[in-house]
Design a protein around this motif. Structure first.
Motif, PDB file in Angstrom:
ATOM      1  N   ASP A 213      -0.212  -9.577  -5.126  1.00  0.00           N
ATOM      2  CA  ASP A 213       0.064 -10.397  -3.951  1.00  0.00           C
ATOM      3  C   ASP A 213      -0.889  -9.875  -2.878  1.00  0.00           C
ATOM      4  O   ASP A 213      -1.162  -8.668  -2.826  1.00  0.00           O
ATOM      5  CB  ASP A 213       1.534 -10.175  -3.535  1.00  0.00           C
ATOM      6  CG  ASP A 213       1.962 -11.039  -2.372  1.00  0.00           C
ATOM      7  OD1 ASP A 213       2.756 -11.974  -2.583  1.00  0.00           O
ATOM      8  OD2 ASP A 213       1.520 -10.767  -1.220  1.00  0.00           O
ATOM      9  N   ASP A 216      -0.131  -6.591  -0.922  1.00  0.00           N
ATOM     10  CA  ASP A 216       0.301  -5.436  -1.719  1.00  0.00           C
ATOM     11  C   ASP A 216      -0.371  -4.105  -1.424  1.00  0.00           C
ATOM     12  O   ASP A 216       0.035  -3.097  -1.979  1.00  0.00           O
ATOM     13  CB  ASP A 216       0.098  -5.733  -3.209  1.00  0.00           C
ATOM     14  CG  ASP A 216       1.277  -6.490  -3.791  1.00  0.00           C
ATOM     15  OD1 ASP A 216       2.298  -6.597  -3.104  1.00  0.00           O
ATOM     16  OD2 ASP A 216       1.165  -6.959  -4.935  1.00  0.00           O
ATOM     17  N   ARG A 229       6.639  -8.368   2.015  1.00  0.00           N
ATOM     18  CA  ARG A 229       6.560  -8.329   0.551  1.00  0.00           C
ATOM     19  C   ARG A 229       7.695  -7.458  -0.011  1.00  0.00           C
ATOM     20  O   ARG A 229       8.350  -7.827  -0.984  1.00  0.00           O
ATOM     21  CB  ARG A 229       5.192  -7.770   0.158  1.00  0.00           C
ATOM     22  CG  ARG A 229       5.039  -7.403  -1.283  1.00  0.00           C
ATOM     23  CD  ARG A 229       4.823  -8.586  -2.183  1.00  0.00           C
ATOM     24  NE  ARG A 229       4.221  -8.170  -3.443  1.00  0.00           N
ATOM     25  CZ  ARG A 229       4.528  -8.685  -4.618  1.00  0.00           C
ATOM     26  NH1 ARG A 229       5.413  -9.663  -4.707  1.00  0.00           N
ATOM     27  NH2 ARG A 229       3.922  -8.246  -5.703  1.00  0.00           N
ATOM     28  N   TYR A 233      10.862  -8.023  -2.970  1.00  0.00           N
ATOM     29  CA  TYR A 233      10.515  -7.408  -4.258  1.00  0.00           C
ATOM     30  C   TYR A 233      11.775  -7.118  -5.063  1.00  0.00           C
ATOM     31  O   TYR A 233      12.730  -6.542  -4.550  1.00  0.00           O
ATOM     32  CB  TYR A 233       9.722  -6.113  -4.046  1.00  0.00           C
ATOM     33  CG  TYR A 233       8.796  -5.824  -5.206  1.00  0.00           C
ATOM     34  CD1 TYR A 233       7.531  -6.366  -5.257  1.00  0.00           C
ATOM     35  CD2 TYR A 233       9.225  -5.050  -6.274  1.00  0.00           C
ATOM     36  CE1 TYR A 233       6.696  -6.138  -6.335  1.00  0.00           C
ATOM     37  CE2 TYR A 233       8.393  -4.812  -7.365  1.00  0.00           C
ATOM     38  CZ  TYR A 233       7.120  -5.361  -7.387  1.00  0.00           C
ATOM     39  OH  TYR A 233       6.307  -5.135  -8.463  1.00  0.00           O
TER      40      TYR A 233
END
Ligand SMILES: [Zn+2]
Length: 306
Positions: A213, A216, A229, A233
């Motif tokens: 992504d 990341d 993010r 997750y």
């Protein structure tokens, strides 16, 4: 007058007498020594075929001894900031930060990177020194949907295979799991960590990058993006990797959210000595001493470091 002078001398002696602070010094020393024993025990449990002994040389330098005979110093006793610890890691620096096994939803502070400091002398010994030696140890590892190269030593490949078996069993239960993991972004890659002169753990075949992504990596994304993010997750993926002795780059301030790395010593320290238990009856309370191999390690350490 004589009395006054004597009195002043006595006060000076008391103030300068190291005995006055001995109590405090001892507490710190005991804590240091307890942590050192715990660190070394975790290393011995994590690399059972590679660490053969512990030695305590005059002057207080403690080393682990590898099966090749190489000695690795526990603590260089240098004062280092977090970047210096990353650049010039000794065993104590590597084991110092406790990796949080629990689910963390908040991005770590920038300088907190538990499990990111690596002692390359250990990696060289365990997984191979240089490209040829490492590639010789790589094993084609069955990750259910495809096979990728991972280091066959110290159960790294077997642990990754087990991880994927468990993840695949979870895939049907949540769409988020499949899309977080696949497509995979690679395992073995003989390269340096970008912007450094340090080998990447991918160069040893002990790390895997899952689906990528753009948020990341700490160099690609802001902390706010990195946090977003983390928010989505899947916890299940992280838990399965950790259970199989992998640390997650999503728990680093220098976040690397797609990255999982096989680091049994870090997981063992978190598992056995992660809680701030100040009432231990002995330094090794919590480890499974009914396992004879573990018991032997405890005995070795007690013999050398008392
Ligand atoms: Zn990676």
């Amino acid at each position: 007058m004589k009395k006054i002078i004597l009195c002043i001398i006595s006060i000076c002696l008391i103030v300068n007498n190291p005995c006055v602070v001995e109590g405090k010094t001892n507490i710190n020393h005991d804590k240091y020594s307890e942590t050192m024993k715990q660190d070394i025990l975790c290393l011995m449990m994590a690399y059972p075929e590679n660490i053969t002994a512990v030695i305590n040389e005059t002057g207080g330098n403690v080393y682990i001894v590898m099966s090749s005979g190489k000695k690795i110093l526990y603590d260089d006793k240098m004062k280092k900031n977090p970047e210096q610890k990353f650049q010039n890691t000794d065993l104590q620096d590597m084991m110092e930060e406790i990796y949080p096994l629990e689910t963390t939803r908040k991005l770590m502070e920038k300088d907190k990177n538990p499990g990111r400091n690596r002692v390359y002398e250990i990696l060289d010994e365990v997984y191979g020194r240089g490209r040829n030696a490492i590639e010789h140890n790589l094993k084609n590892t069955n990750l259910v949907y495809r096979k990728l190269q991972f280091n066959g030593n110290n159960k790294a490949s077997a642990s990754l295979q087990e991880t994927f078996k468990e993840i695949t069993a979870m895939v049907g239960k949540s769409g988020n799991i499949y899309s977080s993991v696949f497509p995979l972004n690679g395992t073995y890659n003989y390269r340096l960590i970008s912007g450094t002169n340090k080998f990447s753990p991918h160069a040893y075949g002990i790390a895997i990058d899952l689906n990528r992504d753009r948020r990341d990596y700490w160099k690609w994304a802001s902390r706010e993006e990195g946090q977003k993010r983390l928010d989505v997750y899947p916890k299940e993926v992280v838990d399965i990797f950790q259970k199989n002795n992998f640390v997650w780059g999503g728990k680093w301030g220098h976040f690397d959210t797609l990255h999982f790395e096989y680091r049994p010593e870090i997981i063992m320290k978190a598992k056995y000595f992660g809680n701030a238990n100040t009432n231990r009856r002995n330094w090794y309370e919590g480890v499974p001493t009914n396992d004879q191999q573990v018991k032997n390690c405890v005995d070795k350490i007690n013999k050398v470091l008392e």
